[in-house]
Design an enzyme around this catalytic site. Structure first.
Site, PDB file in Angstrom:
ATOM      1  N   ASP A  15       0.820  -1.224   0.000  1.00  0.00           N
ATOM      2  CA  ASP A  15       0.000   0.000   0.000  1.00  0.00           C
ATOM      3  C   ASP A  15       0.853   1.273   0.000  1.00  0.00           C
ATOM      4  O   ASP A  15       0.666   2.165   0.852  1.00  0.00           O
ATOM      5  CB  ASP A  15      -0.916   0.027   1.242  1.00  0.00           C
ATOM      6  CG  ASP A  15      -1.696  -1.249   1.452  1.00  0.00           C
ATOM      7  OD1 ASP A  15      -2.004  -1.924   0.460  1.00  0.00           O
ATOM      8  OD2 ASP A  15      -1.999  -1.560   2.619  1.00  0.00           O
ATOM      9  N   GLU A 233     -11.473  -0.178  -3.157  1.00  0.00           N
ATOM     10  CA  GLU A 233     -10.613   0.355  -2.080  1.00  0.00           C
ATOM     11  C   GLU A 233      -9.421   1.084  -2.725  1.00  0.00           C
ATOM     12  O   GLU A 233      -9.343   1.209  -3.930  1.00  0.00           O
ATOM     13  CB  GLU A 233     -10.118  -0.775  -1.165  1.00  0.00           C
ATOM     14  CG  GLU A 233      -9.277  -1.827  -1.859  1.00  0.00           C
ATOM     15  CD  GLU A 233      -8.927  -3.021  -0.956  1.00  0.00           C
ATOM     16  OE1 GLU A 233      -9.385  -3.092   0.202  1.00  0.00           O
ATOM     17  OE2 GLU A 233      -8.193  -3.907  -1.441  1.00  0.00           O
TER      18      GLU A 233
HETATM   19  O1  FUB Z   1      -3.059  -3.604   3.588  1.00  0.00           O
HETATM   20  C1  FUB Z   1      -4.355  -3.972   4.026  1.00  0.00           C
HETATM   21  C2  FUB Z   1      -5.368  -3.726   2.962  1.00  0.00           C
HETATM   22  O2  FUB Z   1      -5.054  -4.493   1.810  1.00  0.00           O
HETATM   23  C3  FUB Z   1      -5.416  -2.317   2.438  1.00  0.00           C
HETATM   24  O3  FUB Z   1      -6.040  -1.430   3.302  1.00  0.00           O
HETATM   25  C4  FUB Z   1      -6.117  -2.542   1.155  1.00  0.00           C
HETATM   26  O4  FUB Z   1      -6.093  -1.464   0.281  1.00  0.00           O
HETATM   27  C5  FUB Z   1      -5.379  -3.757   0.634  1.00  0.00           C
HETATM   28  O5  FUB Z   1      -4.193  -3.421  -0.021  1.00  0.00           O
END
Ligand code: FUB
Length: 332
Positions: A15, A233
Protein backbone atom coordinates in the site's frame (compact mmCIF):
# COMPACT_ATOMS: atom_id res chain seq x y z
CA UNK A 1 5.43 -4.87 -20.34
CA UNK A 2 6.87 -2.03 -18.28
CA UNK A 3 9.99 -2.75 -16.29
CA UNK A 4 9.44 -2.39 -12.56
CA UNK A 5 11.74 -2.36 -9.57
CA UNK A 6 11.30 -4.08 -6.21
CA UNK A 7 12.07 -1.27 -3.79
CA UNK A 8 12.69 -2.97 -0.47
CA UNK A 9 13.58 -6.68 -0.71
CA UNK A 10 14.62 -6.77 2.97
CA UNK A 11 11.06 -6.71 4.30
CA UNK A 12 7.42 -7.11 3.32
CA UNK A 13 5.56 -3.84 2.82
CA UNK A 14 2.44 -2.83 0.86
CA UNK A 15 0.00 0.00 0.00
CA UNK A 16 2.73 2.55 -0.84
CA UNK A 17 1.77 6.23 -0.56
CA UNK A 18 4.52 8.16 -2.34
CA UNK A 19 5.00 11.89 -1.67
CA UNK A 20 7.68 14.43 -2.51
CA UNK A 21 8.87 16.55 0.44
CA UNK A 22 11.84 18.95 0.33
CA UNK A 23 12.99 17.55 -3.02
CA UNK A 24 13.16 13.93 -1.79
CA UNK A 25 10.73 11.09 -2.44
CA UNK A 26 9.16 9.49 0.66
CA UNK A 27 7.13 6.27 0.67
CA UNK A 28 4.66 5.53 3.47
CA UNK A 29 3.67 1.84 3.25
CA UNK A 30 1.81 -0.68 5.40
CA UNK A 31 4.19 -3.10 7.12
CA UNK A 32 3.22 -6.72 6.47
CA UNK A 33 4.33 -9.58 8.70
CA UNK A 34 3.31 -13.17 9.30
CA UNK A 35 1.13 -13.04 12.42
CA UNK A 36 -0.08 -16.61 11.95
CA UNK A 37 -3.69 -15.47 11.38
CA UNK A 38 -5.46 -17.39 8.60
CA UNK A 39 -6.62 -15.77 5.37
CA UNK A 40 -10.26 -14.64 5.45
CA UNK A 41 -12.52 -12.32 3.46
CA UNK A 42 -12.34 -9.68 6.22
CA UNK A 43 -8.56 -9.31 5.87
CA UNK A 44 -7.93 -10.93 9.27
CA UNK A 45 -4.53 -12.01 7.93
CA UNK A 46 -3.46 -8.33 7.74
CA UNK A 47 -2.41 -7.78 11.37
CA UNK A 48 0.04 -4.91 10.80
CA UNK A 49 1.35 -3.21 13.96
CA UNK A 50 3.56 -0.32 12.82
CA UNK A 51 4.59 1.97 10.00
CA UNK A 52 8.03 2.68 8.54
CA UNK A 53 8.94 5.43 6.09
CA UNK A 54 11.35 4.86 3.20
CA UNK A 55 13.02 7.56 1.11
CA UNK A 56 15.16 7.86 -2.00
CA UNK A 57 16.31 10.42 -4.54
CA UNK A 58 16.55 8.28 -7.70
CA UNK A 59 13.38 6.28 -8.20
CA UNK A 60 14.51 3.47 -10.50
CA UNK A 61 18.11 3.08 -9.27
CA UNK A 62 18.74 5.01 -6.05
CA UNK A 63 19.51 3.57 -2.65
CA UNK A 64 16.42 3.27 -0.45
CA UNK A 65 16.75 4.59 3.11
CA UNK A 66 14.61 2.97 5.81
CA UNK A 67 14.01 5.60 8.50
CA UNK A 68 12.64 2.95 10.87
CA UNK A 69 9.38 2.82 12.79
CA UNK A 70 7.47 6.11 12.70
CA UNK A 71 4.36 4.96 14.56
CA UNK A 72 3.46 1.80 16.48
CA UNK A 73 -0.07 0.68 17.40
CA UNK A 74 0.90 0.69 21.10
CA UNK A 75 1.41 4.48 20.87
CA UNK A 76 -2.15 5.12 19.63
CA UNK A 77 -4.58 5.27 22.58
CA UNK A 78 -7.71 4.46 20.57
CA UNK A 79 -6.29 1.78 18.22
CA UNK A 80 -6.11 -1.90 19.06
CA UNK A 81 -4.85 -3.50 15.86
CA UNK A 82 -4.57 -3.67 12.07
CA UNK A 83 -2.63 -0.54 11.13
CA UNK A 84 -3.60 -0.58 7.44
CA UNK A 85 -2.93 1.96 4.70
CA UNK A 86 -1.70 5.50 5.54
CA UNK A 87 -0.66 8.69 3.77
CA UNK A 88 1.11 11.95 4.70
CA UNK A 89 0.55 15.60 3.80
CA UNK A 90 2.63 18.67 4.65
CA UNK A 91 1.20 21.99 5.84
CA UNK A 92 3.18 24.96 7.16
CA UNK A 93 6.24 22.80 7.86
CA UNK A 94 4.33 20.11 9.80
CA UNK A 95 3.65 16.61 8.51
CA UNK A 96 0.28 14.94 9.09
CA UNK A 97 0.08 11.15 8.83
CA UNK A 98 -3.47 9.92 8.34
CA UNK A 99 -3.89 6.20 8.94
CA UNK A 100 -6.55 3.52 9.34
CA UNK A 101 -6.75 1.10 12.30
CA UNK A 102 -9.34 -0.86 14.28
CA UNK A 103 -10.53 0.39 17.64
CA UNK A 104 -11.21 -1.87 20.65
CA UNK A 105 -14.70 -2.66 19.28
CA UNK A 106 -13.30 -4.00 16.01
CA UNK A 107 -14.39 -0.89 14.04
CA UNK A 108 -12.07 0.85 11.58
CA UNK A 109 -11.49 4.60 11.90
CA UNK A 110 -8.99 7.13 10.57
CA UNK A 111 -6.45 8.69 12.92
CA UNK A 112 -3.94 11.55 12.63
CA UNK A 113 -0.34 11.71 13.90
CA UNK A 114 1.84 14.82 13.55
CA UNK A 115 5.60 15.30 13.01
CA UNK A 116 8.07 18.11 12.37
CA UNK A 117 9.87 16.12 9.67
CA UNK A 118 8.70 13.71 6.94
CA UNK A 119 10.65 10.88 8.59
CA UNK A 120 8.94 11.44 11.94
CA UNK A 121 8.64 10.61 14.75
CA UNK A 122 4.87 11.07 14.49
CA UNK A 123 2.85 11.85 17.62
CA UNK A 124 -0.71 10.45 17.45
CA UNK A 125 -3.85 12.34 18.43
CA UNK A 126 -5.66 10.73 21.39
CA UNK A 127 -8.87 10.04 19.41
CA UNK A 128 -9.72 9.14 15.83
CA UNK A 129 -11.04 11.78 13.41
CA UNK A 130 -14.64 12.49 14.47
CA UNK A 131 -17.11 10.87 12.09
CA UNK A 132 -14.40 8.82 10.34
CA UNK A 133 -14.88 5.20 9.33
CA UNK A 134 -13.47 2.51 7.02
CA UNK A 135 -9.91 2.44 5.62
CA UNK A 136 -7.35 3.52 3.02
CA UNK A 137 -6.92 7.29 3.45
CA UNK A 138 -5.27 9.31 0.68
CA UNK A 139 -4.51 12.93 1.62
CA UNK A 140 -4.41 15.37 -1.27
CA UNK A 141 -3.31 19.03 -1.09
CA UNK A 142 -4.75 21.10 -3.90
CA UNK A 143 -2.94 24.07 -5.48
CA UNK A 144 -5.02 26.49 -3.35
CA UNK A 145 -3.72 24.81 -0.16
CA UNK A 146 -6.99 23.02 0.72
CA UNK A 147 -6.47 19.49 1.96
CA UNK A 148 -8.85 16.63 1.17
CA UNK A 149 -8.92 13.06 2.43
CA UNK A 150 -10.30 10.28 0.24
CA UNK A 151 -11.09 7.00 1.99
CA UNK A 152 -13.09 3.77 2.04
CA UNK A 153 -12.76 0.08 1.37
CA UNK A 154 -15.24 -2.78 0.98
CA UNK A 155 -15.38 -6.23 2.71
CA UNK A 156 -12.80 -6.12 5.55
CA UNK A 157 -12.66 -2.33 5.15
CA UNK A 158 -16.28 -2.15 6.43
CA UNK A 159 -17.54 0.48 3.96
CA UNK A 160 -20.68 -1.63 3.41
CA UNK A 161 -21.69 -0.95 7.02
CA UNK A 162 -22.39 2.72 6.25
CA UNK A 163 -24.98 4.68 4.26
CA UNK A 164 -24.95 8.51 4.24
CA UNK A 165 -22.06 8.40 6.79
CA UNK A 166 -24.23 6.55 9.32
CA UNK A 167 -23.75 3.02 10.56
CA UNK A 168 -26.56 0.86 9.14
CA UNK A 169 -28.62 -0.72 11.93
CA UNK A 170 -27.90 -4.23 10.62
CA UNK A 171 -24.18 -3.58 10.97
CA UNK A 172 -24.34 -3.36 14.74
CA UNK A 173 -25.26 -7.04 14.91
CA UNK A 174 -22.05 -9.08 15.07
CA UNK A 175 -19.72 -6.42 13.76
CA UNK A 176 -16.73 -8.73 13.65
CA UNK A 177 -18.41 -10.50 10.73
CA UNK A 178 -17.50 -7.49 8.63
CA UNK A 179 -18.10 -8.83 5.18
CA UNK A 180 -21.57 -10.13 4.55
CA UNK A 181 -22.52 -10.25 0.86
CA UNK A 182 -26.09 -9.19 1.71
CA UNK A 183 -24.79 -5.74 2.67
CA UNK A 184 -23.38 -5.04 -0.81
CA UNK A 185 -25.24 -3.46 -3.74
CA UNK A 186 -25.59 -5.75 -6.71
CA UNK A 187 -26.34 -5.80 -10.43
CA UNK A 188 -27.76 -2.51 -11.71
CA UNK A 189 -27.66 -0.83 -8.28
CA UNK A 190 -25.22 2.01 -7.60
CA UNK A 191 -21.91 0.68 -6.26
CA UNK A 192 -20.52 1.72 -2.88
CA UNK A 193 -18.44 4.84 -3.52
CA UNK A 194 -15.19 6.05 -2.00
CA UNK A 195 -15.67 9.12 0.20
CA UNK A 196 -13.99 12.54 0.22
CA UNK A 197 -13.95 15.25 2.89
CA UNK A 198 -12.07 18.54 3.14
CA UNK A 199 -9.92 18.72 6.25
CA UNK A 200 -10.01 21.52 8.84
CA UNK A 201 -7.23 24.15 8.75
CA UNK A 202 -5.35 22.28 11.51
CA UNK A 203 -5.61 19.03 9.44
CA UNK A 204 -6.95 17.15 12.49
CA UNK A 205 -10.67 16.78 11.66
CA UNK A 206 -13.11 16.61 8.77
CA UNK A 207 -14.30 20.14 7.94
CA UNK A 208 -17.48 18.74 6.42
CA UNK A 209 -19.56 15.59 6.11
CA UNK A 210 -17.80 13.13 3.79
CA UNK A 211 -19.27 13.09 0.28
CA UNK A 212 -19.55 10.14 -2.13
CA UNK A 213 -17.00 9.99 -4.96
CA UNK A 214 -19.20 9.23 -7.97
CA UNK A 215 -17.65 7.55 -11.01
CA UNK A 216 -19.56 8.01 -14.27
CA UNK A 217 -19.29 5.81 -17.32
CA UNK A 218 -18.63 7.34 -20.74
CA UNK A 219 -22.47 7.47 -21.11
CA UNK A 220 -22.60 9.98 -18.23
CA UNK A 221 -24.37 7.52 -15.92
CA UNK A 222 -22.82 6.10 -12.73
CA UNK A 223 -20.98 2.81 -13.12
CA UNK A 224 -23.11 -0.05 -11.83
CA UNK A 225 -22.37 -2.43 -8.96
CA UNK A 226 -21.93 -5.28 -11.44
CA UNK A 227 -19.24 -3.40 -13.38
CA UNK A 228 -15.82 -5.04 -12.85
CA UNK A 229 -14.27 -1.55 -12.90
CA UNK A 230 -16.25 -0.08 -10.02
CA UNK A 231 -14.53 1.21 -6.86
CA UNK A 232 -13.53 -1.20 -4.08
CA UNK A 233 -10.61 0.36 -2.08
CA UNK A 234 -7.20 2.13 -2.36
CA UNK A 235 -8.26 5.67 -3.36
CA UNK A 236 -5.55 7.91 -4.76
CA UNK A 237 -5.72 11.45 -6.15
CA UNK A 238 -3.22 13.27 -8.34
CA UNK A 239 -3.55 16.36 -10.49
CA UNK A 240 -2.19 16.94 -13.98
CA UNK A 241 -2.83 19.93 -16.25
CA UNK A 242 -5.69 21.13 -14.06
CA UNK A 243 -7.49 17.75 -14.16
CA UNK A 244 -8.15 15.62 -11.09
CA UNK A 245 -7.21 11.95 -11.52
CA UNK A 246 -9.02 9.66 -9.08
CA UNK A 247 -7.51 6.16 -9.14
CA UNK A 248 -8.49 3.10 -7.14
CA UNK A 249 -8.46 -0.68 -6.81
CA UNK A 250 -11.42 -2.78 -7.94
CA UNK A 251 -10.66 -5.33 -5.19
CA UNK A 252 -12.23 -8.67 -6.07
CA UNK A 253 -11.75 -8.03 -9.80
CA UNK A 254 -8.11 -7.03 -9.12
CA UNK A 255 -7.58 -4.00 -11.40
CA UNK A 256 -6.18 -0.55 -10.76
CA UNK A 257 -8.41 1.91 -12.63
CA UNK A 258 -8.77 5.67 -13.01
CA UNK A 259 -11.36 8.33 -13.64
CA UNK A 260 -10.93 12.06 -14.34
CA UNK A 261 -12.83 15.10 -13.05
CA UNK A 262 -12.51 18.86 -12.99
CA UNK A 263 -12.64 19.41 -9.21
CA UNK A 264 -11.64 17.43 -6.09
CA UNK A 265 -15.18 16.22 -5.36
CA UNK A 266 -16.00 14.90 -8.81
CA UNK A 267 -17.96 13.42 -10.39
CA UNK A 268 -15.16 11.61 -12.19
CA UNK A 269 -15.53 10.01 -15.59
CA UNK A 270 -14.14 6.50 -15.93
CA UNK A 271 -11.13 6.31 -18.26
CA UNK A 272 -9.61 2.84 -18.08
CA UNK A 273 -7.36 0.28 -16.42
CA UNK A 274 -3.94 1.42 -15.19
CA UNK A 275 -2.58 -1.94 -14.08
CA UNK A 276 -3.62 -5.49 -14.92
CA UNK A 277 -3.98 -7.84 -11.92
CA UNK A 278 -0.77 -8.58 -10.05
CA UNK A 279 0.22 -11.77 -8.21
CA UNK A 280 -1.66 -11.68 -4.88
CA UNK A 281 -5.27 -10.84 -3.98
CA UNK A 282 -4.82 -7.12 -3.31
CA UNK A 283 -3.59 -4.38 -5.60
CA UNK A 284 -2.92 -0.90 -4.21
CA UNK A 285 -0.89 2.01 -5.50
CA UNK A 286 0.07 5.67 -5.61
CA UNK A 287 0.98 7.93 -8.51
CA UNK A 288 3.48 10.76 -8.17
CA UNK A 289 5.65 13.06 -10.26
CA UNK A 290 9.30 13.27 -9.24
CA UNK A 291 12.05 15.15 -11.06
CA UNK A 292 9.79 15.62 -14.10
CA UNK A 293 8.75 11.96 -14.49
CA UNK A 294 5.59 10.17 -13.36
CA UNK A 295 5.70 6.85 -11.47
CA UNK A 296 3.28 4.13 -10.36
CA UNK A 297 4.10 2.68 -6.93
CA UNK A 298 2.33 -0.60 -6.10
CA UNK A 299 2.89 -4.04 -4.59
CA UNK A 300 2.67 -7.71 -5.46
CA UNK A 301 3.23 -11.11 -3.83
CA UNK A 302 5.81 -12.62 -6.19
CA UNK A 303 8.73 -12.66 -3.68
CA UNK A 304 6.59 -14.36 -0.99
CA UNK A 305 5.29 -16.99 -3.47
CA UNK A 306 1.75 -15.59 -3.56
CA UNK A 307 1.35 -15.35 0.21
CA UNK A 308 -1.13 -12.52 -0.02
CA UNK A 309 -0.44 -11.11 3.46
CA UNK A 310 3.29 -10.75 2.65
CA UNK A 311 3.54 -8.14 -0.10
CA UNK A 312 6.54 -6.42 -1.67
CA UNK A 313 6.85 -2.82 -2.82
CA UNK A 314 7.38 -2.05 -6.49
CA UNK A 315 7.67 0.99 -8.73
CA UNK A 316 7.51 1.50 -12.48
CA UNK A 317 7.33 4.51 -14.80
CA UNK A 318 3.74 5.57 -15.47
CA UNK A 319 2.96 5.25 -19.17
CA UNK A 320 0.94 8.17 -20.43
CA UNK A 321 0.27 9.74 -23.81
CA UNK A 322 0.70 13.45 -24.54
CA UNK A 323 -2.92 14.16 -23.64
CA UNK A 324 -2.54 12.59 -20.19
CA UNK A 325 -4.33 9.29 -20.95
CA UNK A 326 -2.75 6.56 -18.83
CA UNK A 327 -1.92 3.38 -20.71
CA UNK A 328 -2.82 -0.04 -19.32
CA UNK A 329 0.31 -1.56 -17.86
CA UNK A 330 1.47 -4.99 -16.75
CA UNK A 331 3.92 -5.19 -13.87
CA UNK A 332 6.84 -7.32 -14.96
O1 FUB B 1 -3.06 -3.60 3.59
C1 FUB B 1 -4.35 -3.97 4.03
C2 FUB B 1 -5.37 -3.73 2.96
O2 FUB B 1 -5.05 -4.49 1.81
C3 FUB B 1 -5.42 -2.32 2.44
O3 FUB B 1 -6.04 -1.43 3.30
C4 FUB B 1 -6.12 -2.54 1.15
O4 FUB B 1 -6.09 -1.46 0.28
C5 FUB B 1 -5.38 -3.76 0.63
O5 FUB B 1 -4.19 -3.42 -0.02
Amino acid sequence: MAKSRYLFPKDYMADPSANVFNGRLYIYPSHDWDSGECFDDDGGHFQMRDYHVLSLDDVMNGEVTDHGVILDVDQVPWAEKQMWDNDVVEKNGKYYLIFSAKDYNGVFHLGVAVADRPEGPFIPQPDPIRGSYSIDPCVFKDDDGQIYVYFGGIWGGQLQWYRDNKLKPAASVGQEAAFRPTMLPEGDEDPLPSRVARMTDDVLQFAEEPRPVVILGKDGKPLKAKDPHRFFEASWMHKLNGKYYFSYSTGDTHFLCYAVGDNPYGPFTYQGVILEPVVGWTTHHSIVEYKGKWYLFHHDCVPSNDTTWLRSLKVMPLEMDEEGHIKTMVSE
